[in-house]
Write a protein that holds these residues in place. Structure first.
Motif, PDB file in Angstrom:
ATOM      1  N   THR A 397       0.863  -1.169   0.000  1.00  0.00           N
ATOM      2  CA  THR A 397       0.000   0.000   0.000  1.00  0.00           C
ATOM      3  C   THR A 397       0.904   1.225   0.000  1.00  0.00           C
ATOM      4  OG1 THR A 397      -0.088  -0.233   2.379  1.00  0.00           O
ATOM      5  CG2 THR A 397      -2.000  -0.991   1.162  1.00  0.00           C
ATOM      6  N   VAL A 398       0.581   2.151  -0.875  1.00  0.00           N
ATOM      7  CA  VAL A 398       1.426   3.339  -0.968  1.00  0.00           C
ATOM      8  C   VAL A 398       0.654   4.584  -0.526  1.00  0.00           C
ATOM      9  CG1 VAL A 398       2.824   2.419  -2.837  1.00  0.00           C
ATOM     10  CG2 VAL A 398       0.819   3.795  -3.367  1.00  0.00           C
ATOM     11  N   GLU A 418     -10.122  15.563  10.389  1.00  0.00           N
ATOM     12  CA  GLU A 418     -11.360  15.030  10.988  1.00  0.00           C
ATOM     13  C   GLU A 418     -12.147  14.205   9.976  1.00  0.00           C
ATOM     14  OE1 GLU A 418     -11.846  18.523  14.370  1.00  0.00           O
ATOM     15  OE2 GLU A 418     -13.115  18.573  12.571  1.00  0.00           O
ATOM     16  N   ALA A 419     -12.192  14.697   8.735  1.00  0.00           N
ATOM     17  CA  ALA A 419     -12.933  13.967   7.704  1.00  0.00           C
ATOM     18  C   ALA A 419     -12.277  12.607   7.435  1.00  0.00           C
ATOM     19  CB  ALA A 419     -12.984  14.795   6.424  1.00  0.00           C
ATOM     20  N   LEU A 420     -10.949  12.565   7.565  1.00  0.00           N
ATOM     21  CA  LEU A 420     -10.234  11.326   7.283  1.00  0.00           C
ATOM     22  C   LEU A 420     -10.245  10.366   8.464  1.00  0.00           C
ATOM     23  CD1 LEU A 420      -7.181  12.825   5.382  1.00  0.00           C
ATOM     24  CD2 LEU A 420      -8.799  11.158   4.447  1.00  0.00           C
ATOM     25  N   ALA A 421     -10.594  10.881   9.649  1.00  0.00           N
ATOM     26  CA  ALA A 421     -10.491  10.075  10.871  1.00  0.00           C
ATOM     27  C   ALA A 421     -11.310   8.792  10.794  1.00  0.00           C
ATOM     28  CB  ALA A 421     -10.888  10.905  12.083  1.00  0.00           C
ATOM     29  N   ALA A 422     -12.406   8.818  10.026  1.00  0.00           N
ATOM     30  CA  ALA A 422     -13.255   7.636   9.908  1.00  0.00           C
ATOM     31  C   ALA A 422     -12.607   6.558   9.039  1.00  0.00           C
ATOM     32  CB  ALA A 422     -14.609   8.033   9.316  1.00  0.00           C
ATOM     33  N   ASP A 423     -11.649   6.971   8.215  1.00  0.00           N
ATOM     34  CA  ASP A 423     -10.971   6.049   7.310  1.00  0.00           C
ATOM     35  C   ASP A 423      -9.990   5.193   8.120  1.00  0.00           C
ATOM     36  OD1 ASP A 423      -9.360   4.850   5.421  1.00  0.00           O
ATOM     37  OD2 ASP A 423      -9.198   6.635   4.153  1.00  0.00           O
ATOM     38  N   PRO A 424     -10.160   3.873   8.106  1.00  0.00           N
ATOM     39  CA  PRO A 424      -9.262   3.035   8.918  1.00  0.00           C
ATOM     40  C   PRO A 424      -7.801   3.147   8.477  1.00  0.00           C
ATOM     41  CG  PRO A 424     -10.721   1.682   7.550  1.00  0.00           C
ATOM     42  CD  PRO A 424     -11.180   3.089   7.399  1.00  0.00           C
ATOM     43  N   ALA A 425      -7.564   3.592   7.241  1.00  0.00           N
ATOM     44  CA  ALA A 425      -6.182   3.715   6.777  1.00  0.00           C
ATOM     45  C   ALA A 425      -5.539   5.027   7.220  1.00  0.00           C
ATOM     46  CB  ALA A 425      -6.140   3.604   5.260  1.00  0.00           C
ATOM     47  N   PHE A 426      -6.293   5.852   7.951  1.00  0.00           N
ATOM     48  CA  PHE A 426      -5.734   7.132   8.390  1.00  0.00           C
ATOM     49  C   PHE A 426      -5.492   7.080   9.892  1.00  0.00           C
ATOM     50  CE2 PHE A 426      -6.034  11.573   9.808  1.00  0.00           C
ATOM     51  CZ  PHE A 426      -5.169  12.189   8.924  1.00  0.00           C
ATOM     52  N   LEU A 466       1.957  11.163   5.474  1.00  0.00           N
ATOM     53  CA  LEU A 466       2.575  10.262   6.463  1.00  0.00           C
ATOM     54  C   LEU A 466       1.551   9.692   7.447  1.00  0.00           C
ATOM     55  CD1 LEU A 466       5.922  12.115   7.340  1.00  0.00           C
ATOM     56  CD2 LEU A 466       5.621  10.124   5.859  1.00  0.00           C
ATOM     57  N   ALA A 467       0.399  10.343   7.565  1.00  0.00           N
ATOM     58  CA  ALA A 467      -0.623   9.866   8.504  1.00  0.00           C
ATOM     59  C   ALA A 467      -1.399   8.683   7.940  1.00  0.00           C
ATOM     60  CB  ALA A 467      -1.595  10.995   8.857  1.00  0.00           C
ATOM     61  N   ARG A 468      -1.238   8.470   6.651  1.00  0.00           N
ATOM     62  CA  ARG A 468      -1.922   7.343   6.023  1.00  0.00           C
ATOM     63  C   ARG A 468      -1.123   6.074   6.315  1.00  0.00           C
ATOM     64  NH1 ARG A 468      -6.016   6.700   2.748  1.00  0.00           N
ATOM     65  NH2 ARG A 468      -6.670   8.865   2.832  1.00  0.00           N
ATOM     66  N   LEU A 493      11.980  13.594  10.868  1.00  0.00           N
ATOM     67  CA  LEU A 493      10.670  13.029  11.138  1.00  0.00           C
ATOM     68  C   LEU A 493      10.338  11.870  10.179  1.00  0.00           C
ATOM     69  CD1 LEU A 493       7.817  14.782  12.484  1.00  0.00           C
ATOM     70  CD2 LEU A 493       7.322  14.087  10.169  1.00  0.00           C
ATOM     71  N   ILE A 494      10.635  12.050   8.905  1.00  0.00           N
ATOM     72  CA  ILE A 494      10.361  10.998   7.914  1.00  0.00           C
ATOM     73  C   ILE A 494      11.174   9.758   8.275  1.00  0.00           C
ATOM     74  CG2 ILE A 494      10.664  10.311   5.498  1.00  0.00           C
ATOM     75  CD1 ILE A 494      10.311  13.318   4.766  1.00  0.00           C
ATOM     76  N   ARG A 495      12.474   9.980   8.512  1.00  0.00           N
ATOM     77  CA  ARG A 495      13.353   8.846   8.776  1.00  0.00           C
ATOM     78  C   ARG A 495      12.931   8.078  10.026  1.00  0.00           C
ATOM     79  NH1 ARG A 495      19.708   9.342   8.038  1.00  0.00           N
ATOM     80  NH2 ARG A 495      20.261   7.137   8.118  1.00  0.00           N
ATOM     81  N   ARG A 496      12.597   8.820  11.079  1.00  0.00           N
ATOM     82  CA  ARG A 496      12.196   8.157  12.329  1.00  0.00           C
ATOM     83  C   ARG A 496      10.924   7.345  12.178  1.00  0.00           C
ATOM     84  NH1 ARG A 496      13.153  12.976  16.582  1.00  0.00           N
ATOM     85  NH2 ARG A 496      15.415  12.972  16.461  1.00  0.00           N
ATOM     86  N   GLN A 497       9.936   7.936  11.485  1.00  0.00           N
ATOM     87  CA  GLN A 497       8.678   7.208  11.337  1.00  0.00           C
ATOM     88  C   GLN A 497       8.876   5.918  10.532  1.00  0.00           C
ATOM     89  OE1 GLN A 497       5.099   9.326  10.280  1.00  0.00           O
ATOM     90  NE2 GLN A 497       4.289   7.573   9.154  1.00  0.00           N
ATOM     91  N   VAL A 498       9.644   6.009   9.455  1.00  0.00           N
ATOM     92  CA  VAL A 498       9.878   4.850   8.600  1.00  0.00           C
ATOM     93  C   VAL A 498      10.608   3.755   9.378  1.00  0.00           C
ATOM     94  CG1 VAL A 498      11.296   4.112   6.633  1.00  0.00           C
ATOM     95  CG2 VAL A 498       9.749   6.064   6.409  1.00  0.00           C
ATOM     96  N   GLU A 499      11.576   4.179  10.183  1.00  0.00           N
ATOM     97  CA  GLU A 499      12.343   3.231  10.977  1.00  0.00           C
ATOM     98  C   GLU A 499      11.450   2.553  12.021  1.00  0.00           C
ATOM     99  OE1 GLU A 499      16.737   4.322  11.566  1.00  0.00           O
ATOM    100  OE2 GLU A 499      15.743   4.682  13.482  1.00  0.00           O
ATOM    101  N   ARG A 500      10.657   3.357  12.703  1.00  0.00           N
ATOM    102  CA  ARG A 500       9.820   2.858  13.795  1.00  0.00           C
ATOM    103  C   ARG A 500       8.754   1.896  13.293  1.00  0.00           C
ATOM    104  NH1 ARG A 500       7.058   7.538  15.708  1.00  0.00           N
ATOM    105  NH2 ARG A 500       5.474   6.775  14.313  1.00  0.00           N
ATOM    106  N   THR A 501       8.185   2.187  12.119  1.00  0.00           N
ATOM    107  CA  THR A 501       7.082   1.364  11.633  1.00  0.00           C
ATOM    108  C   THR A 501       7.546   0.285  10.669  1.00  0.00           C
ATOM    109  OG1 THR A 501       6.703   2.993   9.898  1.00  0.00           O
ATOM    110  CG2 THR A 501       5.402   3.241  11.896  1.00  0.00           C
TER     111      THR A 501
END
Ligand code: ADP
Ligand code: ADP
Ligand code: MG
Ligand code: MG
Length: 591
Positions: A397-398, A418-426, A466-468, A493-501
């Motif tokens: 998934t991209v 808020e509109a995206l909050a209902a989306d499980p991918a967000f 990045l929130a997706r 921030l990008i590097r840390r998130q990618v590493e962590r997840t």
């Protein structure tokens, strides 16, 4: 304690709110005229009556108010002020007689304003925004300072200044040809176009140029002028590394005969380009203070340290740290996705990307000249551009941030979230708790996206991407429009998130410091045997990738002893020659 009250008038919509700022203001409720309706229908906030409670700041539904303590600089040092509740600039940079001086500081702190003043485009009002500005009081104020001579010559009209303005996008609607736009004595025009390699395009209309070509045309126009003093406001925007270096060499040559002032956020470039720089600090859109000029190396090291000793100002919590060696190979890291050879044929352009493997937890920088197919490759992986040959990998998934952004409908970032909050991918929690604060978006959460500045919109788009929840993040030129600080914060921030997840990211960019801080590996794009062919390869280790890119760009880097940041070598210097002979363009040769 005196206060600065700022009204961001383009965000204030007094007909669409309940005047919450006024309704909740404690002094107003006590009967004082702290917030009143001004002649434009927008509120005026009294800085003398304001008690600094910050209630209006929180109540304003459009994030249009800022209340701050006054800076360390004195009131009498205000050089220019845009209105009562408007931005104010303290002090001015020193225009050099010869050589290059840089201006380095956050977006919205008055760099372009300072440039326009020193070019004579804007007459400073010394804070008296309600009177028509004139040079007399300005000359009186600066008597006895090194600026006096320059300001006198501006007032008399005896200094010719040539300016490359910051915003060149507007030129895209221009009907003139490149040649007509560049203007001036034919031999000078020809030389300027040759210098930026735009001779072939000279009879094309500006409307047909890419962003990078428009920038080069604007630079050519500036150097084609027979001036005493040259000013360049963000010359590297839209340019690839090759052209950034070309422009740097051009400006250095110009600086041998003339005074040059440059605003620039690409730190590797500014470091190479300028002899000295003024650091600016302040609050975006509220105030900016111009510090004393520092020698270039000190200027950038001070900037990275986050603390300006002479002014006793801390402008970042932590220093930015670089490492002098390439990142360790990802031992034990599992492959995330393999992509096969991909080919895309356009009329007049063919792109071939070699097969590659993306590893879990790894951020991959995508580098190379403009027009070599980086965006096309990313679009193929994102599933928006079908390849002519080869199948983009399935089962990933991209989440994709395109190079060119559109703000879209008049909703705010908070509403989008808020509109995206209902989306499980967000991941709403990640968005609110980490991405919004990490990208310094708290202050603009309630501003309609079309009202955001270029840098704010860029950060908002990256936060939404990045929130997706995805396994592969695709970010095409995320550092565009950002200041140096925002670039470095985003890279980490990008590097840390990618590493962590344990996901992966492909990040297309041209800023070497940004790439150095963000990337574990590189993909390198270049031209094939003709202009109509693009080639992409990788991911490969950072050292190999940098060597390829920099060999093609013809530049080597050394490391700063104090901060370990990369610094461009002077061509032909001892280090430059040694590194070239060993084929180590970026990292120190291993003994
Ligand atoms: P920088 O180049 O450092 O990003 P600018 O000099 O463009 O900063 O602008 C500093 C601030 O001054 C901006 O945030 C904006 O709020 C304000 N400003 C700039 N130009 C004007 C103007 N013509 N009228 C009113 N405010 C302005
Ligand atoms: P980069 O991102 O490296 O600057 P791009 O992928 O945007 O490069 O473009 C590579 C080449 O492909 C350019 O010459 C461009 O003109 C061409 N190209 C891109 N998209 C299209 C399209 N939709 N139709 C025709 N040509 C295209
Ligand atoms: Mg500016
Ligand atoms: Mg591109």
């Amino acid at each position: 304690m005196a206060r600065i009250a700022i009204l961001l008038s383009d965000r204030c919509h007094p007909k669409e709110c309940q005047w919450e700022c006024q309704a909740y203001c404690p002094p107003v409720r006590m009967g004082q005229e702290c917030i009143v309706e001004g002649p434009t229908g927008q509120p005026i906030i009294s800085e003398t009556l304001c008690i600094g409670c910050g209630i209006c700041v929180h109540k304003c539904p459009f994030d249009a108010i800022k209340i701050l303590n006054t800076p360390e600089a004195a009131e009498t040092e205000i050089v220019h002020r845009y209105g009562y509740n408007g931005f104010r600039l303290y002090r001015l940079p020193e225009p050099p007689e010869k050589g290059i001086t840089g201006l380095l500081g956050p977006n919205g702190t008055g760099k372009s304003t300072a440039l326009r003043i020193l070019a004579g485009v804007e007459v400073p009002n010394l804070g008296a925004y309600d009177r028509p500005p004139s040079w007399e009081p300005v000359l009186a104020r600066f008597r006895g300072t090194s600026l006096h001579r320059h300001l006198t010559r501006l007032a008399q009209g005896t200094v010719r200044a040539a300016v490359k303005p910051q915003y060149i996008d507007l030129l895209g609607d221009d009907r003139r040809t490149v040649e007509e736009y560049v203007e001036g004595e034919p031999a000078r025009v020809r030389r300027a176009l040759e210098a930026v390699e735009l001779s072939e395009q000279r009879t094309r209309s500006l409307a047909q140029l890419s962003g990078g070509e428009l920038q080069l045309a604007a630079i050519a126009r500036t150097i084609a002028q027979d001036a005493d003093f040259y000013l360049f406001d963000e010359p590297s925007s839209y340019l690839d590394i090759v052209h950034r270096l070309k422009v740097a060499r051009l400006l250095r040559a110009l600086g041998e005969q003339h005074g040059v002032l440059v605003v620039e956020h690409d730190l590797a470039l500014l470091d190479y380009l300028a002899d000295q720089a003024h650091l600016l600090y302040g609050e975006p859109a509220a105030f900016g203070v111009i510090g004393r000029a520092l020698p270039m190396r000190t200027a950038i090291n001070t900037y990275l340290s986050g603390y300006l000793k002479e002014e006793n100002v801390r402008f970042r919590k932590e220093p930015v740290r670089f490492v002098s060696h390439p990142p360790k190979p990802p031992a034990g890291r599992a492959p995330l996705v393999e992509f096969p050879a991909l080919r895309k044929e356009f009329p007049g352009f063919v792109l071939d990307v070699a097969p590659g493997t993306l590893v879990k937890g790894e951020t991959v920088g995508v580098v190379g000249p403009n027009g070599t197919g980086k965006t096309t490759f990313v679009r193929m992986l994102a599933g928006v551009e079908p390849p002519t040959a080869g199948q983009p990998p399935s089962g990933v998934t991209v989440s994709y941030k395109p190079q060119y952004l559109k703000a879209g409908a008049r909703t705010s970032l908070r509403e989008r979230g808020e509109a995206l909050a209902a989306d499980p991918a967000f991941d709403a929690r990640l968005f609110e708790r980490e991405l919004v604060p990490g990208l310094h978006l708290d202050e603009v959460l309630d501003v309609a996206l079309p009202d955001l500045s270029g840098g704010e919109l860029q950060r908002a788009a990256v936060a939404l991407t990045l929130a997706r929840t995805a396994t592969l993040y695709l970010l095409d030129e995320p550092s565009a429009y950002l200041d140096a600080d925002e670039r470095m914060a985003m890279a980490r921030l990008i590097r840390r998130q990618v590493e962590r997840t344990a996901t992966s990211a492909l990040v297309v960019d041209h800023d070497v410091y940004f790439l150095d801080l963000a990337s574990d590996a590189l993909m390198v794009f270049g031209r094939g045997s003709s202009r109509g062919e693009g080639r992409g390869e990788g991911p490969m280790p950072l050292r190999d990738g940098m060597n390829r890119l920099l060999a093609a760009t013809d530049v080597t880097f050394r490391r700063d002893a104090e901060t370990l940041r990369p610094r461009i070598n002077r061509p032909g210097s001892v280090l430059d020659r040694e590194q070239r002979s060993k084929g180590e363009y970026y990292y120190e040769p291993t003994p």
